[in-house]
Each structure stands twice: as structure tokens, then as C-alpha cells.
Motif scaffolding. Structure first.
Motif, PDB file in Angstrom:
ATOM      1  N   MET A  35       0.808  -1.190   0.000  1.00  0.00           N
ATOM      2  CA  MET A  35       0.000   0.000   0.000  1.00  0.00           C
ATOM      3  C   MET A  35       0.852   1.254   0.000  1.00  0.00           C
ATOM      4  N   PHE A  36       1.942   1.292   0.767  1.00  0.00           N
ATOM      5  CA  PHE A  36       2.743   2.494   0.883  1.00  0.00           C
ATOM      6  C   PHE A  36       3.887   2.531  -0.115  1.00  0.00           C
ATOM      7  N   GLU A  37       4.217   1.408  -0.721  1.00  0.00           N
ATOM      8  CA  GLU A  37       5.290   1.381  -1.702  1.00  0.00           C
ATOM      9  C   GLU A  37       4.675   1.552  -3.078  1.00  0.00           C
ATOM     10  N   THR A  38       4.444   2.800  -3.448  1.00  0.00           N
ATOM     11  CA  THR A  38       3.780   3.132  -4.694  1.00  0.00           C
ATOM     12  C   THR A  38       4.755   3.830  -5.625  1.00  0.00           C
ATOM     13  N   PRO A  39       4.867   3.379  -6.867  1.00  0.00           N
ATOM     14  CA  PRO A  39       5.761   4.064  -7.800  1.00  0.00           C
ATOM     15  C   PRO A  39       5.253   5.485  -8.074  1.00  0.00           C
ATOM     16  N   VAL A  40       6.177   6.424  -8.095  1.00  0.00           N
ATOM     17  CA  VAL A  40       5.842   7.825  -8.347  1.00  0.00           C
ATOM     18  C   VAL A  40       6.874   8.385  -9.318  1.00  0.00           C
ATOM     19  N   ASP A  41       6.415   9.071 -10.360  1.00  0.00           N
ATOM     20  CA  ASP A  41       7.322   9.710 -11.310  1.00  0.00           C
ATOM     21  C   ASP A  41       7.716  11.074 -10.756  1.00  0.00           C
ATOM     22  N   LEU A  42       8.959  11.210 -10.338  1.00  0.00           N
ATOM     23  CA  LEU A  42       9.458  12.466  -9.774  1.00  0.00           C
ATOM     24  C   LEU A  42      10.340  13.226 -10.761  1.00  0.00           C
ATOM     25  N   ALA A  43      10.213  12.913 -12.053  1.00  0.00           N
ATOM     26  CA  ALA A  43      11.069  13.518 -13.063  1.00  0.00           C
ATOM     27  C   ALA A  43      10.928  15.045 -13.102  1.00  0.00           C
ATOM     28  N   ARG A  44       9.769  15.569 -12.786  1.00  0.00           N
ATOM     29  CA  ARG A  44       9.551  17.019 -12.857  1.00  0.00           C
ATOM     30  C   ARG A  44       9.566  17.705 -11.496  1.00  0.00           C
ATOM     31  N   VAL A  45       9.902  16.954 -10.459  1.00  0.00           N
ATOM     32  CA  VAL A  45       9.948  17.526  -9.118  1.00  0.00           C
ATOM     33  C   VAL A  45      11.281  18.232  -8.916  1.00  0.00           C
ATOM     34  N   ILE A  46      11.223  19.463  -8.474  1.00  0.00           N
ATOM     35  CA  ILE A  46      12.438  20.217  -8.201  1.00  0.00           C
ATOM     36  C   ILE A  46      12.880  19.950  -6.765  1.00  0.00           C
ATOM     37  N   TYR A  47      11.942  19.882  -5.851  1.00  0.00           N
ATOM     38  CA  TYR A  47      12.241  19.546  -4.465  1.00  0.00           C
ATOM     39  C   TYR A  47      11.017  18.883  -3.851  1.00  0.00           C
ATOM     40  N   PHE A  48      11.269  18.207  -2.757  1.00  0.00           N
ATOM     41  CA  PHE A  48      10.234  17.438  -2.082  1.00  0.00           C
ATOM     42  C   PHE A  48      10.426  17.652  -0.593  1.00  0.00           C
ATOM     43  N   ALA A  49       9.379  17.943   0.136  1.00  0.00           N
ATOM     44  CA  ALA A  49       9.480  18.183   1.578  1.00  0.00           C
ATOM     45  C   ALA A  49       8.355  17.441   2.289  1.00  0.00           C
ATOM     46  N   THR A  50       8.622  17.079   3.530  1.00  0.00           N
ATOM     47  CA  THR A  50       7.582  16.453   4.348  1.00  0.00           C
ATOM     48  C   THR A  50       7.429  17.239   5.638  1.00  0.00           C
ATOM     49  N   ALA A  51       6.246  17.170   6.194  1.00  0.00           N
ATOM     50  CA  ALA A  51       5.973  17.827   7.475  1.00  0.00           C
ATOM     51  C   ALA A  51       4.845  17.075   8.157  1.00  0.00           C
ATOM     52  N   ASN A  52       4.907  17.012   9.471  1.00  0.00           N
ATOM     53  CA  ASN A  52       3.824  16.366  10.207  1.00  0.00           C
ATOM     54  C   ASN A  52       2.552  17.202  10.174  1.00  0.00           C
ATOM     55  N   GLU A  53       2.711  18.521  10.200  1.00  0.00           N
ATOM     56  CA  GLU A  53       1.561  19.421  10.166  1.00  0.00           C
ATOM     57  C   GLU A  53       1.893  20.616   9.268  1.00  0.00           C
ATOM     58  N   ALA A  54       1.175  20.745   8.163  1.00  0.00           N
ATOM     59  CA  ALA A  54       1.440  21.840   7.219  1.00  0.00           C
ATOM     60  C   ALA A  54       1.142  23.203   7.833  1.00  0.00           C
ATOM     61  N   LEU A  55       0.205  23.269   8.756  1.00  0.00           N
ATOM     62  CA  LEU A  55      -0.172  24.561   9.343  1.00  0.00           C
ATOM     63  C   LEU A  55       0.950  25.191  10.161  1.00  0.00           C
ATOM     64  N   ARG A  56       1.912  24.374  10.578  1.00  0.00           N
ATOM     65  CA  ARG A  56       3.025  24.906  11.370  1.00  0.00           C
ATOM     66  C   ARG A  56       4.145  25.481  10.503  1.00  0.00           C
TER      67      ARG A  56
END
Length: 120
Positions: A1-22
Motif C-alpha cells: 500500500m505504501f510502496e507506490t511508484p511515483v514519477d518524480l522527473a519534474r519535481v524540483i524539491y520534495f518536503a515532508t511535514a507532520n503538520e502543514a499549518l506549522r
């Protein structure tokens, strides 16, 4: 379920956050927020193999599994597994959500395994 192929060819950067509002508004304004649901207890059996493999790899100074482990009886590449008691203990204490907490529980189960005497 969590191992999903994703095409990141056009991604310049990628960020994660637990809460976007912060996040600071200036940063948030430059990001496209994609919400991902937190894992739930029913995902445990899907999550455990990769978390267990990562923990075992780190314990052996490696960055990923599989790798070769010297068992003292030759080199082996055992598949990472928890016994049913260890899995049940983890399931009892993980109510979903934090992968960090789940990882700590796996680390604790492995430490307890090493600490208990061998039964013959």
C-alpha cells in the motif's frame, strides 16, 4: 500500500511535514500540499517487513537490507522476521500514526530478543 511508484522527473524539491499549518506562510505559499493519511493498526503487517529490515540494516552498519550477515557459521542472508509474540506486543502498543514510534517498538522487540536467554 505504501510502496507506490511515483514519477518524480519534474519535481524540483520534495518536503515532508507532520503538520502543514506549522510551516511558515512564505514557505507554505511555495509548496503544493499533498495530504497523506496516517497509517492505522490494520496496516501493521504491511509496514513491519520494511521497518524491520531497516532496523536490522542499521544495527549492522548498513544503509539498506538485504545485505550479508556473518552468523559465525558462514555468511547468511536471513529474511527479517518477528515471532508471533513480538508482533503481538508491537500491535498492542502501536495504535497507528507515528512510524517513528513503530520503529522504536521494533527496536525494543529486537533488543528484548537479544536480552532473553536461549531456551533449549
Amino acid at each position: 500500500m505504501f510502496e507506490t511508484p511515483v514519477d518524480l522527473a519534474r519535481v524540483i524539491y520534495f518536503a515532508t511535514a507532520n503538520e502543514a499549518l506549522r510551516l511558515p506562510p512564505a514557505l507554505l505559499d511555495r509548496l503544493r500540499v499533498i495530504r497523506w493519511p496516517a497509517p492505522r493498526p490494520e496496516h501493521l503487517d504491511e509496514l513491519l517487513p520494511s521497518i524491520l529490515a531497516d532496523v536490522i540494516a542499521r544495527e549492522h552498519g548498513q544503509t539498506q537490507y538485504p545485505f550479508m550477515i556473518d552468523t559465525g557459521q558462514g555468511v547468511a542472508d536471513p529474511p527479517p522476521q518477528l515471532d508471533p509474540t513480538e508482533r503481538a506486543a508491537i500491535a498492542t502498543h502501536w495504535s497507528g500514526g507515528s512510524i517513528r514510534q513503530l520503529t522504536r517498538l521494533v527496536e525494543t522487540a529486537l533488543a528484548a530478543r537479544r536480552a532473553r536467554p536461549f531456551l533449549h
